[in-house]
Motif scaffolding. Structure first.
Motif, mmCIF file in Angstrom:
data_model
loop_
_atom_site.group_PDB
_atom_site.id
_atom_site.type_symbol
_atom_site.label_atom_id
_atom_site.label_comp_id
_atom_site.label_asym_id
_atom_site.label_seq_id
_atom_site.Cartn_x
_atom_site.Cartn_y
_atom_site.Cartn_z
ATOM 1 N N ASN A 206 3.174 8.371 5.041
ATOM 2 C CA ASN A 206 3.302 7.609 6.150
ATOM 3 C C ASN A 206 4.388 6.615 6.334
ATOM 4 O OD1 ASN A 206 0.584 8.243 5.382
ATOM 5 N ND2 ASN A 206 -0.509 6.685 6.259
ATOM 6 N N LEU A 207 5.561 7.397 6.387
ATOM 7 C CA LEU A 207 6.981 6.989 6.932
ATOM 8 C C LEU A 207 7.187 7.292 8.369
ATOM 9 C CD1 LEU A 207 8.951 8.114 3.887
ATOM 10 C CD2 LEU A 207 7.990 5.937 4.186
ATOM 11 N N VAL A 208 7.912 6.635 9.046
ATOM 12 C CA VAL A 208 8.455 6.943 10.228
ATOM 13 C C VAL A 208 9.608 7.687 9.956
ATOM 14 C CG1 VAL A 208 9.449 6.188 12.508
ATOM 15 C CG2 VAL A 208 7.809 4.642 11.254
ATOM 16 N N ARG B 225 9.254 0.685 0.287
ATOM 17 C CA ARG B 225 8.426 -0.481 1.303
ATOM 18 C C ARG B 225 7.360 -1.296 1.074
ATOM 19 N NH1 ARG B 225 5.931 3.175 5.983
ATOM 20 N NH2 ARG B 225 4.465 3.587 4.205
ATOM 21 N N MET C 208 0.920 -1.265 -0.130
ATOM 22 C CA MET C 208 -0.003 0.060 0.127
ATOM 23 C C MET C 208 0.937 1.212 -0.001
ATOM 24 S SD MET C 208 -3.274 1.167 2.353
ATOM 25 C CE MET C 208 -4.192 2.609 2.006
ATOM 26 N N PHE D 12 0.663 5.471 0.106
ATOM 27 C CA PHE D 12 -0.296 6.451 0.976
ATOM 28 C C PHE D 12 0.136 8.163 0.095
ATOM 29 C CE2 PHE D 12 0.531 3.183 3.827
ATOM 30 C CZ PHE D 12 -0.812 3.009 4.304
ATOM 31 N N HIS E 89 10.612 -2.027 7.124
ATOM 32 C CA HIS E 89 9.370 -2.267 7.539
ATOM 33 C C HIS E 89 8.251 -3.094 6.791
ATOM 34 C CE1 HIS E 89 9.580 1.289 10.679
ATOM 35 N NE2 HIS E 89 10.240 0.473 11.125
#
Ligand SMILES: Nc1ncnc2c1ncn2[C@@H]1O[C@H](COP(=O)(O)OP(=O)(O)O)[C@@H](O)[C@H]1O
Ligand SMILES: [Mg+2]
Lengths: 262, 253
Positions: free
Chosen positions: B90-92, B159, B84, B86, B103
């Motif tokens: 939506n990463l850290v 990712r 998915m 975004f 991840h």
């Protein structure tokens, strides 16, 4: 609505609020017999009196070792209370946060619990705990701990929602388990902000510890109380000065730490 | 058997019906775009597919698994095979590029491996290769908050890729990017489809982009699927049905 009308209404609201505040102040002053003019003319008198009575003398300086040792106890207690509260607030925040809750009812319970702890003032905690544990260091520690726990639980919940919500979602979408998500997204994303909140509570607790000490008869607050009651204002002033310096030093240290972690 | 099959999918948020009886299927290797005005249910659709939200009724079949029936470990494994991407990456952001990419492997790992971040040499190797493929080999150890929007989105793609997915869901992947970064991202998605054979399912709100890149377009209006066909079958009438009369005029021009 035309712009003219809109801005006129805005101004009207502002004026009404101001007038309301002035009226409330006057009214409150009336029932408490507070005389504003009197209060202001008293300022120079207070300053003069303070200077005469609150300059530490030789005796006050000779008491410095004892004061510093009490102060160290107080600092130690504040740091311990804040750190233990932070460690326990983290799981509470995981349960209560919108991002990491495991069940709705549990989240509600965690939030309610944190809210109760947070909304009881620290002085009330101290007085309640005295009934259970008497006047001891432990009572003071618990009072600081409970209030800090409540505050940090709430602050951590908000931090988690702000700092990790989006990455938590991404990890869940990739098939990560709950514990993996917490350790790989929540902790790295929120830890710096959480540490910053903890530092803030250490600063706050060193200030509150004085009050708690007066109530529970421990630490620097107790010493201060003794000097005040025995009219040894100069020694009490010595404590006040030490406290101010300590708080400034702690604030400087924690600001430096914040710069590193944030 | 198609790779993804959605049947009679309906989603209610309390009183609001976000999706109404949606049915379609996607074959392996397709590039499918979903278009529709905002609020038409595109995000809801994607999230119902990978169960970030639970559908009210209907079925979602992905890679021979009944997604809406899965739970626990099985759901994790099904999600691991489903990438998915975004809109907001939506990463850290405090972690490095490579940590974020890795991840994508968590769905395949045990709890303890994941908690400690224990990745195999092979996985790290794969992460480096993927970053190389996406032109990020200079950025491997950079913290993600130092990257540009386009670079962050490429980390997001890496990712997803390292999951070894058969299908990647993309929720408006270019809506926060400038035109040139948008083109780079869309070109990468196309490359992933043609060269790696991974199915791409992408929400877009730019009709021209959808037409240029996809082989099939799904058009939504107020939670209903109103168009399902090739890009050149999208004429004025269809566009107006998706976006409403006035917007339709603007888009056709
Ligand atoms: N969490 C939610 N709670 C309530 N209503 C929602 C929620 N998320 C989306 N909606 C509603 O569902 C509809 C579809 O939204 P969404 O799927 O986000 O559309 P899109 O991605 O096409 O803009 C909208 O009417 C929106 O207001
Ligand atoms: Mg959307």
């Amino acid at each position: 609505m035309t712009p003219d009308k809109y801005f006129r209404r805005q101004k009207f609201v502002l004026t009404a609020v101001l007038v309301g505040m002035v009226l409330i102040t006057l009214f409150a002053g009336d029932i408490t017999r507070f005389d504003t003019a009197d209060a202001f003319t008293a300022v120079p008198r207070v300053v003069r009196w303070s200077f005469r009575n609150f300059i530490p003398d030789e005796q006050a300086v000779s008491r410095l070792p004892r004061i510093l040792s009490r102060l160290l106890d107080t600092i130690y207690m504040s740091v311990m209370a804040s750190m233990i509260a932070a460690i326990l607030a983290f799981p509470m925040a995981l349960l209560g946060s919108r991002t990491t809750r495991v069940a709705g009812w549990l989240a509600g319970a965690a939030r309610g619990f944190a809210s109760v702890f947070r909304n009881i003032p620290i002085a009330a905690w101290a007085l309640i705990l005295i009934l259970a544990f008497g006047t001891s260091d432990f009572t003071g520690f618990l009072a600081l701990f409970f209030a800090t726990f409540g505050f940090l639980s709430r602050a951590f919940m908000e931090t988690i929602d702000e700092a990790s919500a989006s990455s938590v979602e991404a990890l869940r979408a990739a098939g990560a388990s709950y514990t993996q998500t917490v350790s790989q997204a929540v902790i790295p994303g929120s830890m710096p902000q959480m540490l910053s909140w903890m530092l803030y509570m250490i600063e706050t607790n060193i200030r509150s510890a004085t009050l708690v000490g007066i109530l529970t008869g421990t630490g620097i607050g107790f010493q201060f109380d003794i000097y005040m009651k025995s009219l040894q204002y100069r020694s009490a002033a010595m404590i006040a000065i030490c406290l101010i310096v300590t708080v400034l030093v702690i604030e400087t240290i924690s600001n430096a730490l914040r710069r590193v972690i944030l | 058997m198609s790779l993804l099959e959605v049947r009679n999918l309906t989603k209610d948020y309390g009183e609001v019906r976000a999706l109404t009886d949606v049915s379609f299927s996607v074959d392996a290797g397709e590039f499918v775009s979903v278009i529709g005005p905002s609020g038409s249910g595109k995000t809801t659709l994607i999230r119902c597919i990978n169960r970030l939200i639970d559908a009210t009724s209907g079925t979602v079949n992905y890679d021979d698994e009944d997604m809406l029936k899965l739970g626990g470990r099985d759901l994790r494994h099904a999600r691991a095979k489903l990438g998915m991407i975004f809109q907001h990456y939506n990463l850290v952001y405090r972690l490095s590029v490579i940590e974020n990419v890795l991840h994508g492997r968590l769905g395949y790992k045990s709890d303890i491996q994941g908690i400690l971040g224990l990745y195999s040499e092979e996985e790290k190797e794969k992460a480096l290769e993927t970053l190389d493929l996406l032109g990020l080999s200079e950025m491997v150890y950079r913290r993600c908050d130092q990257l540009s929007g386009g670079q962050k989105q490429r980390v997001g793609i890496a990712r997803a890729l390292i999951q070894d997915p058969k299908l990647i869901l993309c929720d408006e992947p270019i809506s926060s990017l400038d035109p040139s970064s948008s083109k780079i991202i869309m070109d990468y998605l196309k490359k992933i489809q043609t060269e790696l054979g991974i199915t791409i399912f992408v929400n877009l709100h730019q009709v021209d982009v959808a037409k240029r890149y996809s082989e099939r377009i799904l058009g939504f209006n107020s939670g209903r699927l109103v168009y399902d066909g090739p890009p050149d079958g999208l004429d004025r009438v269809q566009i107006e049905e998706i976006y409403g009369t006035e917007a339709g005029e603007l888009i056709i021009e």
